[in-house]
Every structure is written in structure tokens, then in C-alpha cells.
Motif scaffolding. Structure first.
Motif, PDB file in Angstrom:
ATOM      1  N   LEU A   1       0.809  -1.223   0.000  1.00 26.82           N
ATOM      2  CA  LEU A   1       0.000   0.000   0.000  1.00 26.82           C
ATOM      3  C   LEU A   1       0.840   1.270   0.000  1.00 26.82           C
ATOM      4  O   LEU A   1       0.334   2.341  -0.343  1.00 26.82           O
ATOM      5  CB  LEU A   1      -0.930   0.007   1.225  1.00 26.82           C
ATOM      6  N   LEU A   2       2.104   1.160   0.380  1.00 27.98           N
ATOM      7  CA  LEU A   2       2.969   2.339   0.422  1.00 27.98           C
ATOM      8  C   LEU A   2       3.168   2.885  -0.986  1.00 27.98           C
ATOM      9  O   LEU A   2       3.484   2.142  -1.914  1.00 27.98           O
ATOM     10  CB  LEU A   2       4.316   1.985   1.053  1.00 27.98           C
ATOM     11  N   ASN A   3       2.979   4.173  -1.131  1.00 25.64           N
ATOM     12  CA  ASN A   3       2.925   4.783  -2.457  1.00 25.64           C
ATOM     13  C   ASN A   3       4.006   5.846  -2.619  1.00 25.64           C
ATOM     14  O   ASN A   3       3.804   7.018  -2.316  1.00 25.64           O
ATOM     15  CB  ASN A   3       1.537   5.401  -2.683  1.00 25.64           C
ATOM     16  N   TYR A   4       5.164   5.415  -3.051  1.00 27.29           N
ATOM     17  CA  TYR A   4       6.237   6.344  -3.342  1.00 27.29           C
ATOM     18  C   TYR A   4       7.162   5.720  -4.387  1.00 27.29           C
ATOM     19  O   TYR A   4       7.000   4.538  -4.746  1.00 27.29           O
ATOM     20  CB  TYR A   4       7.027   6.715  -2.078  1.00 27.29           C
ATOM     21  N   ARG A   5       8.089   6.477  -4.881  1.00 28.83           N
ATOM     22  CA  ARG A   5       8.972   6.008  -5.939  1.00 28.83           C
ATOM     23  C   ARG A   5       9.743   4.764  -5.504  1.00 28.83           C
ATOM     24  O   ARG A   5      10.298   4.726  -4.409  1.00 28.83           O
ATOM     25  CB  ARG A   5       9.957   7.129  -6.305  1.00 28.83           C
ATOM     26  N   ARG A   6       9.706   3.746  -6.367  1.00 32.82           N
ATOM     27  CA  ARG A   6      10.410   2.483  -6.153  1.00 32.82           C
ATOM     28  C   ARG A   6       9.844   1.659  -5.002  1.00 32.82           C
ATOM     29  O   ARG A   6      10.541   0.811  -4.437  1.00 32.82           O
ATOM     30  CB  ARG A   6      11.908   2.730  -5.965  1.00 32.82           C
ATOM     31  N   SER A   7       8.608   1.885  -4.627  1.00 30.60           N
ATOM     32  CA  SER A   7       7.936   0.999  -3.673  1.00 30.60           C
ATOM     33  C   SER A   7       7.354  -0.179  -4.431  1.00 30.60           C
ATOM     34  O   SER A   7       7.308  -0.188  -5.668  1.00 30.60           O
ATOM     35  CB  SER A   7       6.829   1.752  -2.932  1.00 30.60           C
ATOM     36  N   GLU A   8       6.885  -1.208  -3.732  1.00 31.87           N
ATOM     37  CA  GLU A   8       6.269  -2.377  -4.367  1.00 31.87           C
ATOM     38  C   GLU A   8       5.141  -1.966  -5.312  1.00 31.87           C
ATOM     39  O   GLU A   8       4.963  -2.547  -6.376  1.00 31.87           O
ATOM     40  CB  GLU A   8       5.709  -3.325  -3.297  1.00 31.87           C
TER      41      GLU A   8
ATOM     42  N   LYS B   1      -5.584   6.080  15.055  1.00 37.44           N
ATOM     43  CA  LYS B   1      -4.298   5.425  15.326  1.00 37.44           C
ATOM     44  C   LYS B   1      -4.459   4.065  15.995  1.00 37.44           C
ATOM     45  O   LYS B   1      -3.674   3.692  16.869  1.00 37.44           O
ATOM     46  CB  LYS B   1      -3.432   6.340  16.207  1.00 37.44           C
ATOM     47  N   THR B   2      -5.473   3.310  15.549  1.00 33.77           N
ATOM     48  CA  THR B   2      -5.789   2.047  16.217  1.00 33.77           C
ATOM     49  C   THR B   2      -5.724   0.838  15.292  1.00 33.77           C
ATOM     50  O   THR B   2      -5.111  -0.182  15.629  1.00 33.77           O
ATOM     51  CB  THR B   2      -7.198   2.116  16.854  1.00 33.77           C
ATOM     52  N   VAL B   3      -6.366   0.923  14.139  1.00 37.41           N
ATOM     53  CA  VAL B   3      -6.479  -0.235  13.231  1.00 37.41           C
ATOM     54  C   VAL B   3      -5.435  -0.125  12.127  1.00 37.41           C
ATOM     55  O   VAL B   3      -5.386   0.874  11.401  1.00 37.41           O
ATOM     56  CB  VAL B   3      -7.893  -0.322  12.619  1.00 37.41           C
ATOM     57  N   SER B   4      -4.619  -1.149  11.982  1.00 35.27           N
ATOM     58  CA  SER B   4      -3.538  -1.122  10.995  1.00 35.27           C
ATOM     59  C   SER B   4      -4.058  -1.315   9.581  1.00 35.27           C
ATOM     60  O   SER B   4      -5.123  -1.916   9.361  1.00 35.27           O
ATOM     61  CB  SER B   4      -2.512  -2.215  11.307  1.00 35.27           C
ATOM     62  N   CYS B   5      -3.301  -0.834   8.635  1.00 39.58           N
ATOM     63  CA  CYS B   5      -3.652  -1.001   7.216  1.00 39.58           C
ATOM     64  C   CYS B   5      -3.575  -2.467   6.806  1.00 39.58           C
ATOM     65  O   CYS B   5      -4.371  -2.934   5.982  1.00 39.58           O
ATOM     66  CB  CYS B   5      -2.716  -0.169   6.343  1.00 39.58           C
TER      67      CYS B   5
ATOM     68  N   LYS C   1       0.793  -5.253  12.538  1.00 40.26           N
ATOM     69  CA  LYS C   1       1.271  -3.885  12.425  1.00 40.26           C
ATOM     70  C   LYS C   1       1.750  -3.656  10.992  1.00 40.26           C
ATOM     71  O   LYS C   1       1.967  -4.610  10.242  1.00 40.26           O
ATOM     72  CB  LYS C   1       2.396  -3.618  13.424  1.00 40.26           C
ATOM     73  N   ASP C   2       1.898  -2.410  10.628  1.00 34.37           N
ATOM     74  CA  ASP C   2       2.295  -2.052   9.267  1.00 34.37           C
ATOM     75  C   ASP C   2       3.805  -1.915   9.166  1.00 34.37           C
ATOM     76  O   ASP C   2       4.450  -1.323  10.036  1.00 34.37           O
ATOM     77  CB  ASP C   2       1.635  -0.737   8.859  1.00 34.37           C
ATOM     78  N   GLY C   3       4.355  -2.447   8.069  1.00 33.26           N
ATOM     79  CA  GLY C   3       5.778  -2.341   7.830  1.00 33.26           C
ATOM     80  C   GLY C   3       6.158  -0.950   7.331  1.00 33.26           C
ATOM     81  O   GLY C   3       5.312  -0.168   6.897  1.00 33.26           O
ATOM     82  N   LYS C   4       7.448  -0.669   7.383  1.00 35.64           N
ATOM     83  CA  LYS C   4       7.948   0.641   6.963  1.00 35.64           C
ATOM     84  C   LYS C   4       8.814   0.567   5.711  1.00 35.64           C
ATOM     85  O   LYS C   4       9.331   1.575   5.262  1.00 35.64           O
ATOM     86  CB  LYS C   4       8.765   1.266   8.099  1.00 35.64           C
ATOM     87  N   ILE C   5       8.975  -0.645   5.161  1.00 37.35           N
ATOM     88  CA  ILE C   5       9.844  -0.838   4.003  1.00 37.35           C
ATOM     89  C   ILE C   5       9.049  -1.432   2.851  1.00 37.35           C
ATOM     90  O   ILE C   5       8.249  -2.351   3.041  1.00 37.35           O
ATOM     91  CB  ILE C   5      11.014  -1.780   4.345  1.00 37.35           C
TER      92      ILE C   5
ATOM     93  N   ASN D   1      -2.000   7.014   7.578  1.00 30.67           N
ATOM     94  CA  ASN D   1      -2.349   7.017   6.153  1.00 30.67           C
ATOM     95  C   ASN D   1      -1.662   5.809   5.531  1.00 30.67           C
ATOM     96  O   ASN D   1      -0.436   5.671   5.634  1.00 30.67           O
ATOM     97  CB  ASN D   1      -1.863   8.315   5.491  1.00 30.67           C
ATOM     98  N   CYS D   2      -2.437   4.937   4.898  1.00 28.37           N
ATOM     99  CA  CYS D   2      -1.877   3.683   4.387  1.00 28.37           C
ATOM    100  C   CYS D   2      -0.846   3.886   3.279  1.00 28.37           C
ATOM    101  O   CYS D   2      -0.056   2.982   2.991  1.00 28.37           O
ATOM    102  CB  CYS D   2      -2.997   2.776   3.875  1.00 28.37           C
ATOM    103  N   ASN D   3      -0.837   5.058   2.671  1.00 27.91           N
ATOM    104  CA  ASN D   3       0.071   5.333   1.569  1.00 27.91           C
ATOM    105  C   ASN D   3       1.480   5.714   2.017  1.00 27.91           C
ATOM    106  O   ASN D   3       2.413   5.667   1.222  1.00 27.91           O
ATOM    107  CB  ASN D   3      -0.479   6.467   0.698  1.00 27.91           C
ATOM    108  N   PHE D   4       1.620   6.102   3.290  1.00 27.39           N
ATOM    109  CA  PHE D   4       2.903   6.617   3.753  1.00 27.39           C
ATOM    110  C   PHE D   4       3.215   6.121   5.166  1.00 27.39           C
ATOM    111  O   PHE D   4       2.296   5.893   5.959  1.00 27.39           O
ATOM    112  CB  PHE D   4       2.905   8.151   3.763  1.00 27.39           C
ATOM    113  N   VAL D   5       4.499   5.984   5.459  1.00 22.76           N
ATOM    114  CA  VAL D   5       4.883   5.692   6.842  1.00 22.76           C
ATOM    115  C   VAL D   5       4.609   6.938   7.667  1.00 22.76           C
ATOM    116  O   VAL D   5       4.557   8.057   7.148  1.00 22.76           O
ATOM    117  CB  VAL D   5       6.373   5.294   6.939  1.00 22.76           C
TER     118      VAL D   5
END
Length: 345
Positions: A100-107, A135-139, A166-170, A335-339
Motif C-alpha cells: 500500500l505504500l505509495n512512493y517512488r520504487r515501492s512495491e 491510530k488504532t487499526v492497521s492497514c 502492524k504495518d511495515g515501513k519498508i 495514512n496507508c500510503n505513507f509511513v
């Protein structure tokens, strides 16, 4: 009542697996049966819980279900899209919401992810949950539950989703390119699934998700014109099916139903199609011709209750892959799009 329902579901699951074992052909090696046993949950997955949000966000599942229902009522194709999105998330780094992370060179930016859809559904659910339970339910939990609800709304089975991921950061695009694309052989698929902690039976059952959804023509186009670099079509494709696919595939990104007979029904037609040589992807059709998977295909083609039961069990196993549950692992993204932004010291 809920306990009784869960107990009944477990009893049905046990009986179906017992039926599965006694239904195996006499020539089937015992090793194949043993390989289908469910792997014990990892220590991280054991920290997941069905009542994880009961106090902190009691209507979390209700909100997810209502949102998924509203979106699928507008566009049914989002049902298979959400199931596929969940698989692509869990297949890379585990079920941590990294897709779900939305940035350059993400999955999400990888070529293998170009046809993924359903991101707006997850964003909509997350926005509502942030209003009700900040800030309770993870993506990653949202995506896992959304895939379950999408299956139900498509006519598939129900299963209990344990929560607490929990949501990853990478998120790395190059890793997403390793997700199977539809042209791999059975050995490659078995090895890929084993690396995720899933077995051969999980491979066959989860492939059954192709009973709904569509595939881009570029994922199977070599079967139509240049199979194994022979400049000829795949000989397995019967002329009527071959001609139909050629008409439907004018461009590589054109979409074709994975199930040629009942594309909007979550049923066992996917498996019967394989028996009739109507599998769309090489990874699909190969399941019927390999002795390690063919018996499972035949059983699920003829026993719908077995497919529903095993699909549910395999989806639970998939949802437990590589989860982040400990205190120092991951985060709950706002926000599911960003850490989350770093806090200033």
C-alpha cells in the motif's frame, strides 16, 4: 452462539479433511497426504487475536464490511482485486501492508503491480476508521479483512480473521517483481509457496481464487503465439478457446476473465475448467498435468464444500505470513500510503 458456530465450523473442517484423506486415489503416495498438514503458526502469528479490537475499536469489522460492500456494489471487479491485493502484500515481506505504500520504487510502483487495484477502497476504509478509532487499526489488518469480505460478497466462504498486525515501513519494487506472474512452472510455484510457509494444498486452494477476476493479456500472450519460443500456440489450447483469446487480446494490457465459464461466481468451475483444458494462465493449466497437484485439482472440482473449507483455511495461513506483532515491530499507519512522520525529540 458464536462459540457454537465456531465449533461447528471446526467440526465441518475436520470431517472434510478426513473425507479428503480417504478419498485420495490408492496410487497417491502417503507423502503427498502428509505434505498437506497445516503448519503450526509462527510465534508472531500466535499473538494475533479474533477479539483484538473489541475494546479499542469494537465496530472495526463492521466498518470494513460496510465499506467493502458499498464499493463492490458499484464495481464487482473490486472483489477479486482486493483478494489479489492481499496476496501481493503477503507474498512480499509478509502481510504488513507494504504493497500500500505509495512512493517512488515501492512495491506498488513495480511493473508486477501495475494491474493491482483496490487501493481506493483501503484508503476509504482507513479514513473512516481514523475518524472513529484514531491510530488504532492497521492497514495490514484492514486489507486482510477486506479480502475476506470481498470473498464472501463474491459468493465465497466465511472465515474468522485474527487481528493485531502492524504495518511495515519498508517497500521495495524489486522484491515485488518476484511475485509469480502466471508463466511459472509448478516446481517454481511450489517452492515459492513453501518459502511463505504454505504447502502444495494451499497452492491449489488459493489458485482457486481465479474462479473470479481477470488477467492482463501480456501474462499469457506467449501461449497464443510463441509458446516456449516455438512461434506456435500452446498445443493444449483448443482452437475455439485459442481463437477467442486472440480476439480478446488486441493489446498486452487488455483484460480477460480467468474463469471462462462462470467469471462472476465464486465456485469450483475454475478447477473443472482445468480438466477441460480451459485454464488461462500457464500456472493454472499446469496444476492439472503435474502429479503433485492434479489429485487436489480433481478433488476440489468435484467437492465444492472441500474447496470452500480449504480455501478458508489457506487464506488464514496466508494472512499469518510474516506478520509484525511485537512491540518494536512496525507501526499503525495513519495514512496507508505513507509511513508515519518521525516524531521530533
Amino acid at each position: 452462539m458464536r462459540f457454537m458456530a465456531m465449533a461447528s465450523s471446526f467440526a465441518l473442517f475436520f470431517l472434510l479433511h478426513l473425507h479428503f484423506i480417504v478419498s485420495l486415489p490408492a496410487t497417491q503416495p502417503v507423502l503427498t497426504v502428509a505434505s498437506t498438514s497445516r503448519a503450526p503458526p509462527s510465534s508472531a502469528a500466535s499473538l494475533l487475536s479474533h477479539n483484538f479490537y473489541h475494546r479499542t475499536c469494537p465496530d472495526a469489522e463492521g466498518i470494513i464490511h460496510r465499506k467493502v460492500l458499498a464499493w463492490i456494489n458499484k464495481d464487482f471487479t473490486l472483489a477479486p482485486a482486493l483478494i489479489r491485493l492481499h496476496f501481493h502484500d503477503c507474498a512480499v515481506r509478509g502481510c504488513d501492508g507494504s504493497i500500500l505504500l505509495n512512493y517512488r520504487r515501492s512495491e506498488r510502483s513495480a511493473f508486477a503491480s501495475k494491474t493491482l487495484r483496490g487501493f481506493s477502497v483501503i484508503d476509504d476504509i482507513k479514513a473512516e476508521l481514523e475518524r472513529k478509532c484514531p491510530k488504532t487499526v492497521s492497514c495490514s489488518d484492514i486489507l486482510t479483512a477486506a479480502a475476506r469480505d470481498a470473498t464472501i460478497l463474491a459468493g465465497g466462504p466465511f472465515w474468522e480473521v485474527p487481528f493485531g498486525r502492524k504495518d511495515g515501513k519498508i517497500s521495495i519494487a524489486a522484491e515485488a517483481e518476484k511475485v509469480p506472474q502466471g508463466h511459472e512452472n509448478v516446481t517454481t510455484m511450489i517452492n515459492y509457496f513453501q518459502n511463505l510457509g504454505l504447502d502444495v494444498l494451499d497452492l491449489v486452494a488459493l489458485s482457486g481464487a481465479h474462479t473470479i477476476g481477470r488477467a492482463a493479456c501480456h501474462t499469457f500472450q506467449d501461449r497464443l503465439y510463441n509458446f516456449n519460443r516455438t512461434r506456435k500456440p500452446d498445443p493444449i489450447l483448443k482452437p475455439p478457446f485459442l481463437n477467442l483469446l486472440r480476439k480478446q487480446c488486441k493489446k498486452g494490457m487488455d483484460l480477460v476473465h480467468l474463469d471462462a465459464t462462470t467469471p462472476k461466481m465464486f465456485d469450483t468451475a475454475y478447477f473443472t475448467n482445468l480438466e477441460k483444458k480451459l485454464g488461462l494462465l500457464m500456472t493454472d493449466q499446469a496444476l492439472i498435468s503435474d502429479e503433485r497437484t492434479s489429485s487436489f485439482v480433481n478433488l476440489m472440482a468435484n467437492q465444492p464444500f472441500l474447496f470452500d473449507s480449504q480455501f478458508s483455511a489457506s487464506m488464514v495461513k496466508l494472512g499469518n505470513v510474516g506478520v509484525l506483532t511485537r512491540k518494536n515491530e512496525g507501526e499503525i499507519r495513519v495514512n496507508c500510503n505513507f509511513v508515519n512522520p518521525r516524531r521530533r525529540k
